[in-house]
Enzyme design. Structure first.
Site, PDB file in Angstrom:
ATOM      1  N   SER A   1       0.863  -1.189   0.000  1.00 23.06           N
ATOM      2  CA  SER A   1       0.000   0.000   0.000  1.00 23.06           C
ATOM      3  C   SER A   1       0.893   1.231   0.000  1.00 23.06           C
ATOM      4  CB  SER A   1      -0.875   0.004   1.246  1.00 23.06           C
ATOM      5  OG  SER A   1      -1.337   1.317   1.470  1.00 23.06           O
TER       6      SER A   1
ATOM      7  N   HIS B   1      -1.230  -1.470  -4.281  1.00 25.85           N
ATOM      8  CA  HIS B   1      -2.494  -1.121  -3.630  1.00 25.85           C
ATOM      9  C   HIS B   1      -2.538   0.392  -3.406  1.00 25.85           C
ATOM     10  CE1 HIS B   1      -5.991  -2.111  -1.050  1.00 25.85           C
ATOM     11  NE2 HIS B   1      -5.540  -1.152  -0.248  1.00 25.85           N
TER      12      HIS B   1
ATOM     13  N   ASP C   1      -4.751   3.494  -1.881  1.00 24.02           N
ATOM     14  CA  ASP C   1      -5.843   3.813  -0.954  1.00 24.02           C
ATOM     15  C   ASP C   1      -6.425   5.188  -1.252  1.00 24.02           C
ATOM     16  OD1 ASP C   1      -6.000   1.532   0.851  1.00 24.02           O
ATOM     17  OD2 ASP C   1      -3.934   2.048   1.359  1.00 24.02           O
TER      18      ASP C   1
ATOM     19  N   MET D   1      -9.144   7.915  -0.256  1.00 22.20           N
ATOM     20  CA  MET D   1      -9.990   8.315   0.885  1.00 22.20           C
ATOM     21  C   MET D   1     -10.561   9.703   0.663  1.00 22.20           C
ATOM     22  SD  MET D   1      -7.627   7.033   4.042  1.00 22.20           S
ATOM     23  CE  MET D   1      -6.750   5.469   4.003  1.00 22.20           C
TER      24      MET D   1
ATOM     25  N   HIS E   1      -8.419   0.910  -3.979  1.00 23.96           N
ATOM     26  CA  HIS E   1      -9.332   0.634  -2.862  1.00 23.96           C
ATOM     27  C   HIS E   1     -10.068   1.937  -2.558  1.00 23.96           C
ATOM     28  CE1 HIS E   1      -9.482  -0.361   1.773  1.00 23.96           C
ATOM     29  NE2 HIS E   1     -10.688  -0.270   1.230  1.00 23.96           N
TER      30      HIS E   1
ATOM     31  N   MET F   1     -12.267   4.145  -0.615  1.00 20.42           N
ATOM     32  CA  MET F   1     -12.912   4.381   0.683  1.00 20.42           C
ATOM     33  C   MET F   1     -13.611   5.727   0.571  1.00 20.42           C
ATOM     34  SD  MET F   1      -9.741   3.000   2.974  1.00 20.42           S
ATOM     35  CE  MET F   1      -8.643   3.139   1.583  1.00 20.42           C
TER      36      MET F   1
ATOM     37  N   MET G   1     -11.224  -6.160   5.485  1.00 19.57           N
ATOM     38  CA  MET G   1     -10.455  -5.174   6.257  1.00 19.57           C
ATOM     39  C   MET G   1     -10.143  -5.767   7.626  1.00 19.57           C
ATOM     40  SD  MET G   1      -9.941  -2.561   4.362  1.00 19.57           S
ATOM     41  CE  MET G   1      -8.987  -1.703   5.621  1.00 19.57           C
TER      42      MET G   1
ATOM     43  N   GLY H   1      -8.904   3.947   7.138  1.00 18.28           N
ATOM     44  CA  GLY H   1      -8.663   5.375   7.318  1.00 18.28           C
ATOM     45  C   GLY H   1      -7.189   5.710   7.511  1.00 18.28           C
TER      46      GLY H   1
ATOM     47  N   GLY I   1      -2.929   4.100   7.979  1.00 15.71           N
ATOM     48  CA  GLY I   1      -1.948   3.020   7.945  1.00 15.71           C
ATOM     49  C   GLY I   1      -1.441   2.738   9.354  1.00 15.71           C
TER      50      GLY I   1
ATOM     51  N   ASP J   1      -6.382  -6.525   4.310  1.00 16.96           N
ATOM     52  CA  ASP J   1      -5.800  -5.177   4.360  1.00 16.96           C
ATOM     53  C   ASP J   1      -5.840  -4.643   5.784  1.00 16.96           C
ATOM     54  OD1 ASP J   1      -5.010  -2.568   3.860  1.00 16.96           O
ATOM     55  OD2 ASP J   1      -6.688  -2.084   2.543  1.00 16.96           O
ATOM     56  N   GLY J   2      -4.632  -4.394   6.328  1.00 20.04           N
ATOM     57  CA  GLY J   2      -4.545  -3.753   7.636  1.00 20.04           C
ATOM     58  C   GLY J   2      -3.762  -4.577   8.643  1.00 20.04           C
TER      59      GLY J   2
ATOM     60  N   GLY K   1       1.211  -1.874   4.077  1.00 21.97           N
ATOM     61  CA  GLY K   1       1.756  -0.526   3.929  1.00 21.97           C
ATOM     62  C   GLY K   1       2.934  -0.332   4.853  1.00 21.97           C
TER      63      GLY K   1
HETATM   64  C1  DX5 Z   1      -6.291   1.520   5.658  1.00 22.76           C
HETATM   65  C2  DX5 Z   1      -5.829   1.185   4.252  1.00 22.76           C
HETATM   66  C3  DX5 Z   1      -4.711   0.251   4.186  1.00 22.76           C
HETATM   67  C4  DX5 Z   1      -3.497   0.631   4.926  1.00 22.76           C
HETATM   68  C5  DX5 Z   1      -2.838  -0.615   5.399  1.00 22.76           C
HETATM   69  O1  DX5 Z   1      -7.427   2.265   5.583  1.00 22.76           O
HETATM   70  O2  DX5 Z   1      -6.882   0.631   3.495  1.00 22.76           O
HETATM   71  O3  DX5 Z   1      -4.415  -0.152   2.851  1.00 22.76           O
HETATM   72  O4  DX5 Z   1      -2.588   1.381   4.187  1.00 22.76           O
HETATM   73  O5  DX5 Z   1      -1.853  -0.198   6.193  1.00 22.76           O
HETATM   74  P1  DX5 Z   1      -0.914  -1.074   7.124  1.00 22.76           P
HETATM   75  O6  DX5 Z   1      -0.375  -2.194   6.279  1.00 22.76           O
HETATM   76  O7  DX5 Z   1       0.091  -0.048   7.476  1.00 22.76           O
HETATM   77  O8  DX5 Z   1      -1.736  -1.546   8.269  1.00 22.76           O
HETATM   78 ZN    ZN Z   2      -6.406  -0.347   1.479  1.00 22.56          ZN
END
Ligand code: DX5
Ligand code: ZN
Length: 228
Positions: free
Chosen positions: A11, A36, A38, A40, A69, A71, A140, A145, A147, A178-179, A200
């Protein structure tokens, strides 16, 4: 055509946005095979990130598929723009779509792979009527929201449940997570059935992105070999 092997999808949320192409290149050298992205909007999630112009620039800097992705609220309004900018995969949140079937079909009409995402508090059962038309389901494992949040282990059973439904019904979707995917969580995540691993912080947070990606993929692949 379906890939069944484990894939790492770094990410870029945790990358340095002033050096995106370099960071993506380093993660690719470490074995990443999907990027990936993100997106938002400050409404669906309490953070703002990037839009189609950055996707367009990224498209010129990597040959890997771009996994966008979304959001955001009203994803229908922006799906054409992301597809035009070069997204290969587009996922939308079940919680953000009033007409989920229509939205997933809109993604497919733009010749992108269509994914559906569920938040930690959303049950797999809410997807029962779309599992036959999606290319992937994103579980998720943090509240979206930001990382670098802590992995929520209560989401693992949803990955197993999706794998079980897929084999029972003969569906084709892939399972993405993811997460909080990191060296200390990846083994149980893979054993639960996740195949596309978004990471990420574990890739870009500190140290060398290439080495981080390699280490995470190695850990994931060895856990998947141990899977019964
Ligand atoms: C959170 C994102 C993720 C995030 C993952 O809202 O959708 O893609 O970047 O982050 P890590 O791997 O740092 O938990
Ligand atoms: Zn994501």
């Amino acid at each position: 055509m379906i890939e069944h092997s484990i894939q790492l999808a770094p990410s870029i949320l945790s990358a340095d946005f002033a050096h995106l192409a370099d960071h993506v290149g380093q993660a690719t050298a470490g074995g990443a095979s999907v990027i990936h992205v993100d997106i938002m909007d400050g409404h669906f999630v309490p953070n703002l990130t990037i839009g189609p112009p950055v996707v367009k620039s990224l498209r010129r800097s990597t040959r890997l598929p771009l996994d966008c992705h979304l959001m955001i609220e009203n994803p229908d309004q922006f799906i054409p723009d992301f597809a035009e900018a070069g997204a290969d995969w587009i996922s939308v949140h079940q919680e953000a779509c009033r007409h989920l079937n229509r939205t997933l079909n809109l993604i497919k009409q733009h010749e992108c792979r269509a994914g559906v995402v569920i938040n930690p508090a959303t049950p797999v059962e809410t997807l029962s009527e779309v599992l036959d038309i999606v290319d992937y389901v994103l579980v998720m494992s943090v509240n979206p929201g930001f990382g670098a949040q802590k992995f929520i282990p209560q989401t693992l059973h949803k990955m197993s449940k999706l794998a079980e439904i897929r084999s029972r019904k003969g569906y084709q979707f892939r399972i993405e997570v993811d997460g909080g995917v990191a060296l200390d969580t990846v083994a149980e995540i893979v054993r639960a059935g996740a195949e596309i691993l978004v990471a990420g912080n574990a890739v870009f947070g500190k140290g060398d992105a290439k080495a981080n990606a390699q280490a995470l993929l190695d850990a994931a692949r060895s856990a998947s070999l141990q899977k019964v």
